[in-house]
Design a protein around this motif. Structure first.
Motif, PDB file in Angstrom:
ATOM      1  N   LYS A   1       4.862   9.292  11.129  1.00  0.00           N
ATOM      2  CA  LYS A   1       4.566  10.237  10.050  1.00  0.00           C
ATOM      3  C   LYS A   1       5.844  10.689   9.351  1.00  0.00           C
ATOM      4  O   LYS A   1       5.851  10.922   8.144  1.00  0.00           O
ATOM      5  CB  LYS A   1       3.818  11.453  10.598  1.00  0.00           C
ATOM      6  CG  LYS A   1       2.343  11.190  10.859  1.00  0.00           C
ATOM      7  CD  LYS A   1       1.651  12.445  11.350  1.00  0.00           C
ATOM      8  CE  LYS A   1       0.172  12.172  11.600  1.00  0.00           C
ATOM      9  NZ  LYS A   1      -0.528  13.369  12.123  1.00  0.00           N
TER      10      LYS A   1
ATOM     11  N   GLN B   1       7.185   7.553   7.156  1.00  0.00           N
ATOM     12  CA  GLN B   1       6.333   6.956   6.127  1.00  0.00           C
ATOM     13  C   GLN B   1       6.621   7.528   4.741  1.00  0.00           C
ATOM     14  O   GLN B   1       7.128   8.642   4.609  1.00  0.00           O
ATOM     15  CB  GLN B   1       4.853   7.151   6.478  1.00  0.00           C
ATOM     16  CG  GLN B   1       4.358   8.574   6.389  1.00  0.00           C
ATOM     17  CD  GLN B   1       2.936   8.731   6.909  1.00  0.00           C
ATOM     18  OE1 GLN B   1       2.392   7.825   7.538  1.00  0.00           O
ATOM     19  NE2 GLN B   1       2.330   9.864   6.643  1.00  0.00           N
ATOM     20  N   ASP B   2       6.288   6.751   3.705  1.00  0.00           N
ATOM     21  CA  ASP B   2       6.522   7.223   2.341  1.00  0.00           C
ATOM     22  C   ASP B   2       5.362   8.106   1.873  1.00  0.00           C
ATOM     23  O   ASP B   2       4.450   8.401   2.641  1.00  0.00           O
ATOM     24  CB  ASP B   2       6.753   6.047   1.383  1.00  0.00           C
ATOM     25  CG  ASP B   2       5.546   5.102   1.306  1.00  0.00           C
ATOM     26  OD1 ASP B   2       4.412   5.530   1.616  1.00  0.00           O
ATOM     27  OD2 ASP B   2       5.733   3.929   0.927  1.00  0.00           O
ATOM     28  N   ASP B   3       5.380   8.480   0.590  1.00  0.00           N
ATOM     29  CA  ASP B   3       4.356   9.384   0.047  1.00  0.00           C
ATOM     30  C   ASP B   3       2.947   8.798   0.103  1.00  0.00           C
ATOM     31  O   ASP B   3       1.956   9.529   0.130  1.00  0.00           O
ATOM     32  CB  ASP B   3       4.690   9.743  -1.416  1.00  0.00           C
ATOM     33  CG  ASP B   3       6.011  10.504  -1.517  1.00  0.00           C
ATOM     34  OD1 ASP B   3       6.393  11.134  -0.513  1.00  0.00           O
ATOM     35  OD2 ASP B   3       6.651  10.449  -2.582  1.00  0.00           O
ATOM     36  N   LYS B   4       2.860   7.469   0.111  1.00  0.00           N
ATOM     37  CA  LYS B   4       1.547   6.804   0.152  1.00  0.00           C
ATOM     38  C   LYS B   4       1.102   6.494   1.578  1.00  0.00           C
ATOM     39  O   LYS B   4       0.082   5.851   1.796  1.00  0.00           O
ATOM     40  CB  LYS B   4       1.604   5.511  -0.668  1.00  0.00           C
ATOM     41  CG  LYS B   4       1.849   5.775  -2.158  1.00  0.00           C
ATOM     42  CD  LYS B   4       1.973   4.454  -2.902  1.00  0.00           C
ATOM     43  CE  LYS B   4       2.279   4.696  -4.376  1.00  0.00           C
ATOM     44  NZ  LYS B   4       2.471   3.429  -5.110  1.00  0.00           N
ATOM     45  N   GLY B   5       1.885   6.921   2.569  1.00  0.00           N
ATOM     46  CA  GLY B   5       1.542   6.664   3.965  1.00  0.00           C
ATOM     47  C   GLY B   5       1.958   5.296   4.464  1.00  0.00           C
ATOM     48  O   GLY B   5       1.579   4.874   5.551  1.00  0.00           O
ATOM     49  N   LYS B   6       2.727   4.569   3.648  1.00  0.00           N
ATOM     50  CA  LYS B   6       3.201   3.227   4.036  1.00  0.00           C
ATOM     51  C   LYS B   6       4.512   3.340   4.803  1.00  0.00           C
ATOM     52  O   LYS B   6       5.335   4.223   4.532  1.00  0.00           O
ATOM     53  CB  LYS B   6       3.417   2.358   2.797  1.00  0.00           C
ATOM     54  CG  LYS B   6       2.150   2.044   2.029  1.00  0.00           C
ATOM     55  CD  LYS B   6       1.354   0.974   2.718  1.00  0.00           C
ATOM     56  CE  LYS B   6       0.119   0.582   1.898  1.00  0.00           C
ATOM     57  NZ  LYS B   6      -0.683  -0.425   2.623  1.00  0.00           N
TER      58      LYS B   6
END
Length: 199
Positions: free
Chosen positions: A3, A6-11
């Motif tokens: 968490k 991860q980036d803003d998109k959850g990737k």
């Protein structure tokens, strides 16, 4: 950890996956390490030398000091960080590739297979550290001399005295034990994740 990286998109990037795996491996290894050295000592000790887990731990602390419970930790830490990073990254990459190609979640058999491949590759690449850890853990026991001053001394002396192939001594039985265990762990993790997500 995933968490956090991860980036803003959850990737999560490849680098993020490797960092997550390495940090997760280091954390778990540090927390359970006294049991690792206890397991090694109890497996190598003569019959009735230790009278159980508590007796083994107390004996180590009494005779060698509390820090002896972390003998070989550096070898373990240096080995487990790349091991966990390689294993988790390969597992996720192979699983995601399967989903992209097939268009559905992998079955239990696929997860077992992917876990076996990622675990085996990670084990082979990092095994010399596991061998060094075991040798460092066992030295100082009755009948066992203290031969090594640390991880790199252990690696150097093993290569010098026994040759490079000896860095992989015991690899096959280790794979026979760990690969099925890793595969089953991944399968159960995936199954439990699906169950948890439904609630």
């Amino acid at each position: 950890i995933k968490k956090i990286v991860q980036d803003d998109k959850g990737k999560i990037s490849l680098k993020g996956q490797m960092i997550s795996g390495a940090l997760a491996g280091l954390t778990s290894q540090t927390l359970i390490y006294p049991f690792e050295i206890t397991k090694t000592r109890m497996a190598l000790a003569t019959k009735d030398y230790y009278h159980g887990i508590n007796h083994c731990i107390n004996s180590i602390i009494k005779k060698e000091g509390p820090l002896a419970l972390y003998k070989g930790w550096s070898a373990s830490a240096i080995g487990v960080a790349p091991y966990a990073a390689i294993d988790l990254t390969l597992f996720n990459m192979l699983k995601e590739t399967y989903i992209e190609k097939v268009g559905e979640s992998p079955s239990s058999v696929v997860v077992l297979s992917v876990g076996a491949v990622s675990g085996m590759i990670a084990q082979v690449l990092t095994y010399p550290f596991a061998l060094s850890r075991t040798r460092l853990q066992s030295q100082g026991m009755p009948g066992r001399e203290i031969l090594y001053d640390g991880l790199f001394d252990c690696l150097n002396k093993t290569i010098k005295n026994e040759g490079v192939p000896c860095l992989f001594k015991g690899l096959v039985p280790n794979l026979m034990k760990s690969v099925p265990a890793i595969s089953i762990s991944y399968m159960l993790y995936e199954k439990m994740l699906k169950i948890i997500k439904t609630y």
